[in-house]
Structure formats: C-alpha cells, structure tokens
Motif scaffolding. Structure first.
Motif, PDB file in Angstrom:
ATOM      1  N   SER A 179       1.647 -20.326   6.331  1.00 46.46           N
ATOM      2  CA  SER A 179       0.223 -20.283   5.514  1.00 46.46           C
ATOM      3  C   SER A 179      -0.709 -19.241   6.551  1.00 46.46           C
ATOM      4  CB  SER A 179      -0.628 -21.380   5.383  1.00 46.46           C
ATOM      5  OG  SER A 179      -1.009 -21.982   6.440  1.00 46.46           O
ATOM      6  N   LEU A 180      -0.270 -18.848   7.637  1.00 53.66           N
ATOM      7  CA  LEU A 180      -1.095 -18.101   8.648  1.00 53.66           C
ATOM      8  C   LEU A 180      -1.559 -16.601   7.932  1.00 53.66           C
ATOM      9  CD1 LEU A 180       0.124 -19.022  11.956  1.00 53.66           C
ATOM     10  CD2 LEU A 180      -2.232 -19.865  11.060  1.00 53.66           C
ATOM     11  N   ILE A 181      -0.537 -16.377   7.215  1.00 54.73           N
ATOM     12  CA  ILE A 181      -0.324 -14.964   6.570  1.00 54.73           C
ATOM     13  C   ILE A 181      -1.593 -14.700   5.699  1.00 54.73           C
ATOM     14  CG2 ILE A 181       1.130 -15.180   4.769  1.00 54.73           C
ATOM     15  CD1 ILE A 181       2.181 -12.403   5.289  1.00 54.73           C
ATOM     16  N   ASP A 182      -2.122 -15.695   5.214  1.00 53.60           N
ATOM     17  CA  ASP A 182      -3.231 -15.733   4.368  1.00 53.60           C
ATOM     18  C   ASP A 182      -4.400 -15.764   4.671  1.00 53.60           C
ATOM     19  OD1 ASP A 182      -1.220 -16.247   2.188  1.00 53.60           O
ATOM     20  OD2 ASP A 182      -1.331 -18.614   2.563  1.00 53.60           O
ATOM     21  N   PHE A 183      -4.708 -15.832   6.000  1.00 51.23           N
ATOM     22  CA  PHE A 183      -6.042 -15.859   6.797  1.00 51.23           C
ATOM     23  C   PHE A 183      -6.256 -14.541   7.388  1.00 51.23           C
ATOM     24  CE2 PHE A 183      -4.718 -20.231   6.622  1.00 51.23           C
ATOM     25  CZ  PHE A 183      -5.920 -20.831   6.187  1.00 51.23           C
ATOM     26  N   VAL A 184      -5.421 -13.483   7.128  1.00 50.22           N
ATOM     27  CA  VAL A 184      -5.568 -12.121   7.898  1.00 50.22           C
ATOM     28  C   VAL A 184      -6.531 -11.443   7.087  1.00 50.22           C
ATOM     29  CG1 VAL A 184      -3.358 -11.861   8.876  1.00 50.22           C
ATOM     30  CG2 VAL A 184      -3.934 -11.075   6.769  1.00 50.22           C
ATOM     31  N   LYS A 185      -7.583 -10.447   7.649  1.00 51.97           N
ATOM     32  CA  LYS A 185      -8.346  -9.559   6.791  1.00 51.97           C
ATOM     33  C   LYS A 185      -7.638  -8.698   5.934  1.00 51.97           C
ATOM     34  CE  LYS A 185      -9.449  -7.779  10.747  1.00 51.97           C
ATOM     35  NZ  LYS A 185     -10.010  -7.137  12.080  1.00 51.97           N
ATOM     36  N   PRO A 186      -8.249  -8.209   4.702  1.00 49.28           N
ATOM     37  CA  PRO A 186      -7.535  -7.262   3.630  1.00 49.28           C
ATOM     38  C   PRO A 186      -7.135  -5.996   4.406  1.00 49.28           C
ATOM     39  CG  PRO A 186      -9.407  -8.197   2.852  1.00 49.28           C
ATOM     40  CD  PRO A 186      -9.721  -8.383   4.230  1.00 49.28           C
ATOM     41  N   SER A 187      -7.585  -5.616   5.506  1.00 54.09           N
ATOM     42  CA  SER A 187      -7.010  -4.313   6.229  1.00 54.09           C
ATOM     43  C   SER A 187      -6.070  -4.455   7.183  1.00 54.09           C
ATOM     44  CB  SER A 187      -8.476  -3.789   6.823  1.00 54.09           C
ATOM     45  OG  SER A 187      -9.039  -4.815   7.702  1.00 54.09           O
ATOM     46  N   THR A 188      -5.677  -5.768   7.425  1.00 51.90           N
ATOM     47  CA  THR A 188      -4.760  -6.079   8.418  1.00 51.90           C
ATOM     48  C   THR A 188      -3.319  -5.332   8.065  1.00 51.90           C
ATOM     49  OG1 THR A 188      -5.946  -7.989   9.184  1.00 51.90           O
ATOM     50  CG2 THR A 188      -3.677  -7.751   9.750  1.00 51.90           C
ATOM     51  N   LEU A 189      -2.760  -4.697   8.980  1.00 50.54           N
ATOM     52  CA  LEU A 189      -1.401  -4.219   8.622  1.00 50.54           C
ATOM     53  C   LEU A 189      -0.286  -5.224   9.136  1.00 50.54           C
ATOM     54  CD1 LEU A 189      -1.804  -0.363   9.879  1.00 50.54           C
ATOM     55  CD2 LEU A 189      -1.898  -1.343   7.306  1.00 50.54           C
ATOM     56  N   ILE A 190       0.684  -5.630   8.215  1.00 55.12           N
ATOM     57  CA  ILE A 190       1.410  -6.631   8.433  1.00 55.12           C
ATOM     58  C   ILE A 190       2.953  -5.978   8.568  1.00 55.12           C
ATOM     59  CG2 ILE A 190       2.508  -8.692   7.677  1.00 55.12           C
ATOM     60  CD1 ILE A 190      -0.172  -9.069   5.866  1.00 55.12           C
ATOM     61  N   PHE A 191       3.640  -6.424   9.642  1.00 57.32           N
ATOM     62  CA  PHE A 191       5.071  -5.968   9.851  1.00 57.32           C
ATOM     63  C   PHE A 191       5.817  -7.100   9.697  1.00 57.32           C
ATOM     64  CE2 PHE A 191       2.407  -2.761  11.813  1.00 57.32           C
ATOM     65  CZ  PHE A 191       2.716  -1.733  11.486  1.00 57.32           C
ATOM     66  N   PHE A 192       6.992  -7.068   9.095  1.00 56.85           N
ATOM     67  CA  PHE A 192       7.775  -8.204   8.857  1.00 56.85           C
ATOM     68  C   PHE A 192       9.349  -8.025   9.264  1.00 56.85           C
ATOM     69  CE2 PHE A 192      10.587 -11.562   6.873  1.00 56.85           C
ATOM     70  CZ  PHE A 192       9.741 -12.643   7.051  1.00 56.85           C
ATOM     71  N   ILE A 193       9.594  -8.502  10.447  1.00 57.13           N
ATOM     72  CA  ILE A 193      11.013  -8.150  11.040  1.00 57.13           C
ATOM     73  C   ILE A 193      11.954  -9.414  10.727  1.00 57.13           C
ATOM     74  CG2 ILE A 193      12.255  -7.509  12.990  1.00 57.13           C
ATOM     75  CD1 ILE A 193       9.720  -6.230  13.959  1.00 57.13           C
ATOM     76  N   ASP A 194      13.001  -9.273  10.067  1.00 61.69           N
ATOM     77  CA  ASP A 194      13.927 -10.284   9.846  1.00 61.69           C
ATOM     78  C   ASP A 194      15.245  -9.646   9.339  1.00 61.69           C
ATOM     79  OD1 ASP A 194      14.144 -13.479  10.158  1.00 61.69           O
ATOM     80  OD2 ASP A 194      15.303 -12.913   8.491  1.00 61.69           O
ATOM     81  N   PRO A 195      16.775 -10.090   9.595  1.00 59.10           N
ATOM     82  CA  PRO A 195      17.615  -9.550   8.933  1.00 59.10           C
ATOM     83  C   PRO A 195      17.722  -9.878   7.577  1.00 59.10           C
ATOM     84  CG  PRO A 195      18.146 -10.756  10.988  1.00 59.10           C
ATOM     85  CD  PRO A 195      16.871 -10.921  10.557  1.00 59.10           C
TER      86      PRO A 195
END
Length: 226
Positions: A179-195
């Motif tokens: 659920s932590l992803i729900d607490f970032v600012k709207p401007s936050t850039l998110i990178f998701f690394i997984d096979p």
C-alpha cells in the motif's frame, strides 16, 4: 538533494541465493507457513519455529550482497536515499546503505516474548531456554502473520516525501507494504523492476521487466547521469 525511496521485496535477496517464501501452496521450505510464521505456531511448537529461523539465519551468513544492493548504496552519493524493505536480511546494510527500514523485522536480531521493544543483536542460534535479562524467552525479531507492523507509519511518512520511488523484486501483493505506493505525491516518478512485473507502464510509472542485478545498476546509472 532529491529524495529517493526504494521498496524492496524477496526478489532482490533471492538473487543473492537466499531462499524465500514463494508459491501459493502455503509451504515454506516444506513447512506450513502458519506453523512457522505466526504467534500461534510459536506457542504450539516453539522449538520448531526457533530452529526454522536458526536455519534461515545460518544461510544468511553464507551469502553476500549482489550488484543491485551495491548499486542502491552508490545512490547515496547523489541523492537522499531511504530503503524500505520487506526483507529480514542485512544485505542492504552490508552493501553500504545507511538508511534501511525493515518492515517485517530483522533475522539477525532477537527479542523478548514479553516486549517487542527489548531487542538484541543475534548471529547465533536461538534455543528454547535462551532468555533476556528479565528471564523471558527470546524469539526471532520477525513480524509474523497476524502481528502489527510497528514501523509502517514511519515508512508511510518516508514514502510521502519521495521524488522517486523505486520498487524492486516484490509482487505488490504483500500488505500493508504494497500500500505504500498509494502515499507518494502525484509528481513522484515510480520505477518498477521485476522479471514479472505486477504493474504496467502508465503516466508516472516506468516498468523495467528485468532482474534486480541487471535492472537496478542500469537505472541507478541513468539517475546519476541526469
């Protein structure tokens, strides 16, 4: 200096050779997870639970941080970096990261069954009869299923300040960490690394469908070069 928050899961540790809880059958190294990772299981058979974590601890001491752990530590020269990890190993710390929050506890620590705040460093086996200074049995300093996650509020506050959020090696199905992803600012850039990424490319989310040892050093290099 920009803030980077890194959320790591079992995938990054698995790439160092650590065995992890995987699969949908509820078994962990042949054990029912409810028998080795719940307060009720510990009450029923404390020796089984202690030995289960003794084996995990012994294995941890035989492995080393991988290139993903090391790359994340290198980020600290250029950004304010906080790592929030679901992992109970110390591989981030051994790689050189200085701000690591362990949501689910730490394998190299023990605590009194009487107080979650009475915590000791522990690199050896914990046996039935090993007690704290007040005479209470020691147990692994692990957040078991059904127990509160005491550092969750701190993790949320850290995540709220992220300019970049990097998610590595997690299915995003383990709550409350997911659920932590729900607490970032709207401007936050998110990178998701997984096979096998559980997120899709969209607006501020960039998906890197690769292993941690390949994807993390590449991303870190690109962020440093910006």
């Amino acid at each position: 200096m920009k803030n980077i928050v890194v959320l790591t899961g079992a995938g990054i540790s698995a790439e160092s050779g650590l065995k992890t809880f995987r699969g949908s059958n509820g078994l962990w190294e042949g054990h029912d997870v409810m028998e080795v990772a719940t307060p009720e299981g510990f009450k029923r058979n404390p020796e089984l639970v202690l030995e289960f974590y003794n084996q995990r601890r012994r294995q941890l001491l035989t492995v080393e941080p991988n290139s993903a752990h090391i790359a994340l530590a290198d980020l600290e020269s250029h950004f304010n970096v906080n790592i929030v990890t679901q992992n109970v190993d110390d591989l981030h710390e051994r790689a050189g990261s200085s701000n690591v929050l362990h949501l689910h506890g730490e394998l190299l620590k023990a605590r009194s069954v009487n107080s979650e705040n009475e915590i000791l460093d522990c690199k050896n086996d914990i046996l039935l009869g090993d007690t704290c200074v007040n005479g209470y049995q020691l147990r692994p300093h692990i957040v078991w299923f059904g127990e509160a996650v005491p550092l969750l509020d701190k993790a949320i506050e850290i995540t709220k300040n992220a300019d970049y959020l990097i998610i590595i090696g997690t299915s995003m199905q383990v709550y409350p960490a997911a659920s932590l992803i729900d607490f970032v600012k709207p401007s936050t850039l998110i990178f998701f690394i997984d096979p096998k990424p559980a997120l899709a490319n969209k607006n501020n989310v960039t998906v890197i469908a690769d292993t941690a040892v390949n994807g993390v050093p590449t991303l870190v290099a690109s962020l440093i070069d910006k």
